[in-house]
Enzyme design. Structure first.
Site, PDB file in Angstrom:
ATOM      1  N   GLU A 188      -8.843  -4.739  -4.921  1.00  0.00           N
ATOM      2  CA  GLU A 188      -8.097  -3.731  -4.498  1.00  0.00           C
ATOM      3  C   GLU A 188      -9.001  -2.611  -3.644  1.00  0.00           C
ATOM      4  O   GLU A 188      -8.574  -1.851  -2.629  1.00  0.00           O
ATOM      5  CB  GLU A 188      -7.086  -2.917  -5.356  1.00  0.00           C
ATOM      6  N   SER A 223       0.790  -1.069  -0.104  1.00  0.00           N
ATOM      7  CA  SER A 223      -0.112  -0.110  -0.008  1.00  0.00           C
ATOM      8  C   SER A 223       0.891   1.197   0.145  1.00  0.00           C
ATOM      9  O   SER A 223       1.454   1.302  -0.900  1.00  0.00           O
ATOM     10  CB  SER A 223      -1.093   0.146   1.117  1.00  0.00           C
TER      11      SER A 223
END
Length: 547
Positions: free
Chosen positions: A366, A244
């Site tokens: 995602e 991330s």
């Protein structure tokens, strides 16, 4: 004959690890500080932990909002690393109260429990937070090895939260030691977050480092280069891994200064779900600057340096809490120095350190935790992206809504509902196209993968990367231990030998111009092509958005 204490002083002066007289735990002298390791595990798979070692001067008072300064203050008291760890000040976005319950319902199929709201202040939070942890296999000190590969973890958290302590690397370290392997030295780092790590900058604020958190990361990596041999590591064999914000941090390190500052201080990179808000430029951060001054009640960033920690943290929380859906307000921004241009443009122009071997992965789902379930028409769809991309003209937002992701639910597009449309646009804009741009930057010579193990949401793969026998992940879904151990073997092999002959990491295909990726599923792993991110929509995010 010289005394034992004199010999110990001499050895320490050379920067070597020593065993304190009459003690079985190793002591490492960093000159500015001295640290005793704590033992975890058995002699075969165990390691020594050296916790909370400072790599910079505390970024407080006059040093707030500035580039970090290497640790120079000397403290010769031996630190056993057992004190409560410090983490950098945290901040959460208010939209989590909508997105997290929605994500839980989508994953479990059941109505979620009431959202508990923001967590109470963590007592570990402290501005004085620039520390690293090092975990070294026991054999390093018991056989005086100095040449092990090194794996450095850069945590995620939207550049507003997270810390080096949020994962337990014991399972990953043990995997690196299986079958008689020598393993690697593990490093976890803290870096400044939110307002403290990404302070806004006005025209007169020449000394404000608006990407201070990225400079922190770079200084921590340079600390590794200078000191890791004292823990048995080889500075020429450093691999960085991050997910991330941690993944996009690595990409930003690779594109930093457009290479003018020389090579990055690592050899390999494992980039997982490189999440980065697009189009965060000087215009966006100028508005944040005005918002912060008004919120904090000061006239300049220099005046803000004199505020109490509580006052600054309150402003940090208020601004992050009120962020538009999908981002945290604070974060990396084009400053003309560390970040010379938008990340995807730098990648597409191949302005990277290409001496680094790169493995890029993302998850199959995602966008779920960034999705606003209230978006149910085209007006709301455009409003979402206008909030995410405030500096982008309305004409571009209109192109996004009519041409790139048209409101067509006939089956001709990769979505059949408004929610699916929004999820695809979010996934590609924030993560997938960044991964694709990284593959382009490295002339399609990267290794690449897609994590599709249910529920395959953003950050789900971290529970597998750092698996240590836990039955479920943070969303309560079961962790398949066999898949987790397999992933750990791939990553530990990549960190230790790269993709040399015999490395299990070669299961990840070279991307090539056919856009090959490894699809990791509940039922097996297959190479697929083309990569779903290799599409005209990503070309818009990489090239068309800024044209």
């Amino acid at each position: 004959m010289p005394s034992r204490s004199y010999l110990s002083m001499c050895v320490s002066a050379l920067g070597l690890s020593v065993l304190a007289a009459g003690q079985s735990l190793p002591v490492v002298d960093l000159f500015t500080s001295v640290h005793r390791g704590q033992v975890t595990g058995n002699a075969t798979h165990g390691f020594y932990s050296f916790n909370n070692m400072p790599y910079a001067e505390p970024p407080v008072g006059p040093l707030r909002f500035r580039v970090p300064i290497p640790k120079i203050t000397i403290n010769r008291t031996v630190d056993d690393g057992t004190a409560t760890p410090k983490i950098c000040p945290q901040a959460n976005a208010g939209w989590f109260g909508i997105s997290i319950p929605f994500a839980i319902e989508q994953v479990t199929g059941s109505p979620p429990p009431p959202f508990p709201g923001p967590p109470p202040p963590d007592p570990r939070q402290n501005e004085d937070c620039l520390y690293v942890d090092v975990k070294s296999p026991r054999a390093v000190f018991e056989s005086n090895r100095k040449n092990l590969p090194v794996l450095v973890w850069i945590h995620g958290g939207g550049f507003a939260g997270g810390s080096k302590n949020e994962v337990n690397p014991a399972g990953l370290i043990a995997q690196g030691l299986r079958d008689g392997k020598s393993g690697f030295v593990y490093v976890g780092i803290n870096y400044r977050l939110g307002l403290f790590g990404f302070p806004p900058k006005g025209p007169a604020d020449w000394d404000v480092a608006t990407n201070a958190g990225l400079y922190d990361q770079r200084l921590a990596l340079l600390w590794v280069q200078a000191n890791i041999h004292k823990f048995g590591g080889d500075a020429s064999k450093v691999t960085v891994i991050g997910e991330s914000a941690g993944g996009s941090s690595i990409a930003l390190q690779l594109t930093s200064f457009w290479g003018i500052d020389g090579s990055v201080p690592f050899k390999r990179a494992i980039i997982q779900s490189p999440a980065q808000r697009p189009a965060t430029d000087a215009t966006v951060y100028a508005a944040v600057h005005s918002q912060f001054l008004a919120t904090a009640g000061v006239s300049s960033m220099n005046a803000a340096r004199s505020l109490s920690y509580t006052a600054l943290q309150n402003a940090n929380l208020a601004i992050a809490g009120g962020s538009s859906f999908g981002h945290f307000t604070w974060g990396p921004n084009v400053d003309g120095f560390f970040i010379p241009d938008h990340l995807v443009r730098s990648l597409a122009q191949k302005r990277v350190d290409r001496n680094v071997e790169v493995l890029v992965t993302y998850t199959a789902n995602e966008s779920l935790i960034f999705t606003d379930p209230r978006v149910q028409d085209n007006t709301a769809f455009k409003a979402y992206f206008q909030g995410l991309l405030p500096s982008i003209p309305a004409s571009k937002i209109n192109t996004l809504a009519t041409t790139v992701y048209p409101e067509d639910f006939s089956g001709a597009q990769p979505y059949t509902t408004q929610t699916q449309r929004l999820q695809l646009a979010i996934a590609e804009s924030i993560v997938l196209c960044n991964a694709f741009a990284t593959d382009i930057a490295y002339l399609n010579a990267t290794r690449a993968g897609k994590f599709s193990v249910f529920p395959a949401i953003h950050a789900n793969d971290v529970a597998f990367t750092f698996y240590n026998g836990e039955p479920v992940d943070g969303f309560g879904t079961p962790i398949n231990g066999a898949i987790a151990r397999q992933m750990q073997q791939w990553f530990s092999d990549y960190a230790t030998v790269g993709t040399a002959s015999g490395s299990s990491a070669t299961i990840f295909p070279i991307y090539t111009n056919q856009a090959k990726i490894l699809n990791i599923t509940d039922t097996g792993n297959t190479v697929v092509q083309p990569d779903p991110a290799s599409n005209p929509r990503c070309r818009f995010w990489i090239e068309g958005l800024y044209a």
